[in-house]
Design an enzyme around this catalytic site. Structure first.
Site, mmCIF file in Angstrom:
data_model
loop_
_atom_site.group_PDB
_atom_site.id
_atom_site.type_symbol
_atom_site.label_atom_id
_atom_site.label_comp_id
_atom_site.label_asym_id
_atom_site.label_seq_id
_atom_site.Cartn_x
_atom_site.Cartn_y
_atom_site.Cartn_z
ATOM 1 N N ASP A 203 -0.712 -5.412 9.454
ATOM 2 C CA ASP A 203 -1.678 -4.412 9.000
ATOM 3 C C ASP A 203 -2.931 -5.185 8.611
ATOM 4 O O ASP A 203 -2.923 -5.950 7.643
ATOM 5 C CB ASP A 203 -1.102 -3.650 7.800
ATOM 6 C CG ASP A 203 -2.056 -2.566 7.309
ATOM 7 O OD1 ASP A 203 -3.204 -2.509 7.811
ATOM 8 O OD2 ASP A 203 -1.659 -1.782 6.426
ATOM 9 N N LYS B 215 -13.259 -0.840 5.925
ATOM 10 C CA LYS B 215 -13.827 -1.703 4.890
ATOM 11 C C LYS B 215 -14.841 -2.677 5.476
ATOM 12 O O LYS B 215 -15.951 -2.808 4.959
ATOM 13 C CB LYS B 215 -12.739 -2.514 4.183
ATOM 14 C CG LYS B 215 -11.438 -1.791 3.961
ATOM 15 C CD LYS B 215 -11.542 -0.761 2.878
ATOM 16 C CE LYS B 215 -10.466 0.267 3.029
ATOM 17 N NZ LYS B 215 -9.405 0.211 2.099
ATOM 18 N N TRP C 94 0.865 -1.187 0.000
ATOM 19 C CA TRP C 94 0.000 0.000 0.000
ATOM 20 C C TRP C 94 0.905 1.242 0.000
ATOM 21 O O TRP C 94 1.844 1.342 0.780
ATOM 22 C CB TRP C 94 -0.886 -0.027 1.249
ATOM 23 C CG TRP C 94 -1.789 1.149 1.415
ATOM 24 C CD1 TRP C 94 -2.616 1.686 0.479
ATOM 25 C CD2 TRP C 94 -1.968 1.933 2.605
ATOM 26 N NE1 TRP C 94 -3.312 2.750 1.011
ATOM 27 C CE2 TRP C 94 -2.928 2.920 2.308
ATOM 28 C CE3 TRP C 94 -1.416 1.891 3.889
ATOM 29 C CZ2 TRP C 94 -3.339 3.865 3.253
ATOM 30 C CZ3 TRP C 94 -1.824 2.820 4.826
ATOM 31 C CH2 TRP C 94 -2.782 3.798 4.500
HETATM 32 N N1 PGU Z 1 -3.595 -0.521 5.204
HETATM 33 C C1 PGU Z 1 -3.897 -1.000 3.992
HETATM 34 C C2 PGU Z 1 -3.214 -2.216 3.493
HETATM 35 C C3 PGU Z 1 -4.868 -0.337 3.217
HETATM 36 O O1 PGU Z 1 -5.166 -0.821 2.020
HETATM 37 C C4 PGU Z 1 -5.496 0.826 3.713
HETATM 38 C C5 PGU Z 1 -6.511 1.575 2.898
HETATM 39 C C6 PGU Z 1 -5.152 1.251 4.997
HETATM 40 C C7 PGU Z 1 -4.196 0.557 5.713
HETATM 41 C C8 PGU Z 1 -5.742 2.451 5.651
HETATM 42 O O2 PGU Z 1 -7.068 2.436 5.784
HETATM 43 P P1 PGU Z 1 -7.861 3.419 6.768
HETATM 44 O O3 PGU Z 1 -8.860 4.077 5.923
HETATM 45 O O4 PGU Z 1 -6.888 4.370 7.356
HETATM 46 O O5 PGU Z 1 -8.435 2.498 7.775
HETATM 47 N N2 PGU Z 1 -6.324 1.567 1.524
HETATM 48 C C9 PGU Z 1 -7.369 1.873 0.577
HETATM 49 C C10 PGU Z 1 -8.111 3.159 0.879
HETATM 50 C C11 PGU Z 1 -7.592 4.427 0.315
HETATM 51 C C12 PGU Z 1 -6.285 4.832 0.935
HETATM 52 O O6 PGU Z 1 -5.279 4.704 0.252
HETATM 53 O O7 PGU Z 1 -6.293 5.259 2.111
HETATM 54 C C13 PGU Z 1 -6.787 1.793 -0.822
HETATM 55 O O8 PGU Z 1 -7.515 2.100 -1.768
HETATM 56 O O9 PGU Z 1 -5.644 1.360 -0.967
#
Ligand code: PGU
Length: 451
Positions: free
Chosen positions: A261, A297, A180
């Site tokens: 995570d 999510k 990510w």
């Molecule tokens: N860790 C991972 C692996 C993730 O994919 C995401 C969110 C988070 C943490 C953080 O999520 P929180 O909203 O802080 O609980 N990834 C999504 C959402 C958009 C973003 O980048 O924040 C994504 O589309 O990759």
């Protein structure tokens, strides 16, 4: 000349009051404010900001995709960038069970809006630990875990990283390649040094297990290792349980510290327990680890920013000292977390009926995503799109890591108004039966016309 509070005093309150006065007078009387705050009365109005040297920063690689999407007037536009669940109608979803819990909260006149403690809502923390570590976890029973409510997954990662940077002897964290996009920034800013370990093999579109073992095997003893608990983002590729066991043995033998995570518990398989297996394996061996949980999510609470950081320690005494230090990390950062989202989560997790209802809604979301994988795969087969697309079905979680390159992605955005991250990741949760043919047409055109 406007009045000034506390002449000669430098107290923070005076400074804030003066700043407020300047702000108020500048909005009502621009001439006055320019006279009094510009460094030189003769300098041009254009350049008199103390921030005039600030250069425009780039848009975020993931959230910026939504910014671009919002500007596109095309009626056929499709946002597959951000990992956010959409219904078959393409609409954001508030879970029924969340609506019910919110109604309960609103009806309860005894609820107040006082500050939460620095570590957040105690019941939320307890139930969050149970959710990820399992109701029968010996580590919970032995009080060896400290759990603190944080601002969703990102905030939990950041608080954990700040704690490690201050109190852990190894300041290097290994993150999977790719991962990510925000991981590197979160850990760097917390003061950790970020290195990567091999994870994804583009040739097989699967796990580079050998590379992973080699890289973790040569990491310095004690290094921190970021692991995606399930539904790896962006690849949709997870280790099997046997592979997790090999990773666990290697990490424990080298004293590497696992930092999980967990942003997608329930989204990979549809089962909350199955998706927490990796974490539970590492806790079952009695060793220490960190886990960042997000309810963005799996409960659809994206904007409520609700999550938790747990640190599993060897003893209850260590855990309580660790918690005292987590409070010192949190207090100057945001003081204490917001109450609403955590109250929704606690209401659902504490009540057997609401909990069961939640698992059914969660499974329905996971199943809809899996059905989108089948529909997209069928649509590409029907078009005889060149290439092997079996990974669309094999990968799990919210995303498909298509293998499309950045030129092909740009082509699909320009010609088909389909928005996705430039690494070729598409959010399957953003698709519907209605939009699958449009995406399949776009992918077919991209791979046949753009190299
Ligand atoms: N860790 C991972 C692996 C993730 O994919 C995401 C969110 C988070 C943490 C953080 O999520 P929180 O909203 O802080 O609980 N990834 C999504 C959402 C958009 C973003 O980048 O924040 C994504 O589309 O990759």
């Amino acid at each position: 000349m406007r009045p000034e509070f506390g002449h000669g005093s430098s107290s923070a309150t005076d400074r804030r009051l003066n700043a407020l006065l300047r702000h108020l007078s500048s909005s009502s009387s621009p001439m006055d404010s320019r006279d009094s705050i510009s460094a030189s009365p003769t300098s041009g109005f254009q350049n008199d900001s103390v921030f005039s040297h600030v250069v425009r920063g780039p848009e975020d690689p993931i959230l910026g995709v939504t910014v671009a999407y919002n500007k596109d007037p095309s009626p056929n536009k499709l946002n597959l960038g951000v990992g956010a669940y959409r219904t078959e109608e393409g609409k954001p979803l508030v879970l029924n069970v969340v609506r019910k819990a919110e109604q309960q909260l609103v009806n309860d006149r005894s609820r107040i809006k006082e500050y939460l403690p620095i570590v957040g809502l105690a019941e939320f923390n307890k139930l969050s630990a149970k959710l990820i570590f399992g109701a029968d976890s010996p580590a919970i029973r032995e009080n060896r875990i400290t759990t603190v409510q944080c601002l969703s997954g990102t905030g939990s990662l950041r608080v954990g990283a700040e704690f490690l940077a201050k109190h852990y002897h190894q300041r290097t964290i290994y993150i999977p390649l790719p991962t990510w996009g925000n991981h590197t920034k979160v850990f760097n800013l917390a003061g950790l040094s970020v290195k990567s370990y091999r994870y994804y093999d583009p040739a097989t579109r699967g796990l580079n297990f050998q590379g992973l073992l080699e890289d973790l095997g040569s990491a310095p003893s004690g290094a921190i290792v970021l692991l995606h608990a399930c539904a790896h983002n962006p690849t949709g590729v997870d280790p099997t349980l046997d592979q997790w066991e090999r990773i666990r043995q290697l990490m424990r033998s080298k004293g590497l510290l696992p930092f999980f995570d967990s942003a997608y518990q329930g989204f990979a398989s549809g089962s909350l327990d199955a998706d927490a297996q990796s974490v539970r394996m590492f806790v079952a061996d009695g060793g220490e680890c960190l886990a960042a949980q997000s309810y963005a999510k799996n409960m659809g609470l994206y904007g409520e920013r609700v999550g938790a950081l747990s640190i599993v320690c060897k003893t209850a005494d260590v855990a309580s000292r660790v918690e005292s230090q987590l409070k010192l990390v949190i207090r100057p950062m945001y003081s204490n977390p917001p109450i609403h989202g955590a109250s929704i989560v606690a209401a659902i997790l504490r009540d057997r009926n609401l909990y069961n209802e939640w698992t059914i809604e969660l499974k329905a979301m996971a199943d809809r995503i899996i059905s989108m994988r089948h529909q997209l795969s069928d649509a590409l087969r029907a078009r005889s799109t060149p290439g092997d697309w079996s990974h669309i079905i094999k990968q799990i979680g919210m995303f498909t890591f298509t293998g499309l390159n950045s030129k092909q992605v740009a082509f699909m955005t320009k010609e088909y108004h389909i928005y996705m991250t430039s690494d070729g990741r598409i959010s399957m949760a953003g698709l519907s039966s209605k939009t699958v043919p449009h995406l399949a047409d776009a992918i077919h055109a991209a791979v046949t016309r753009v190299v």
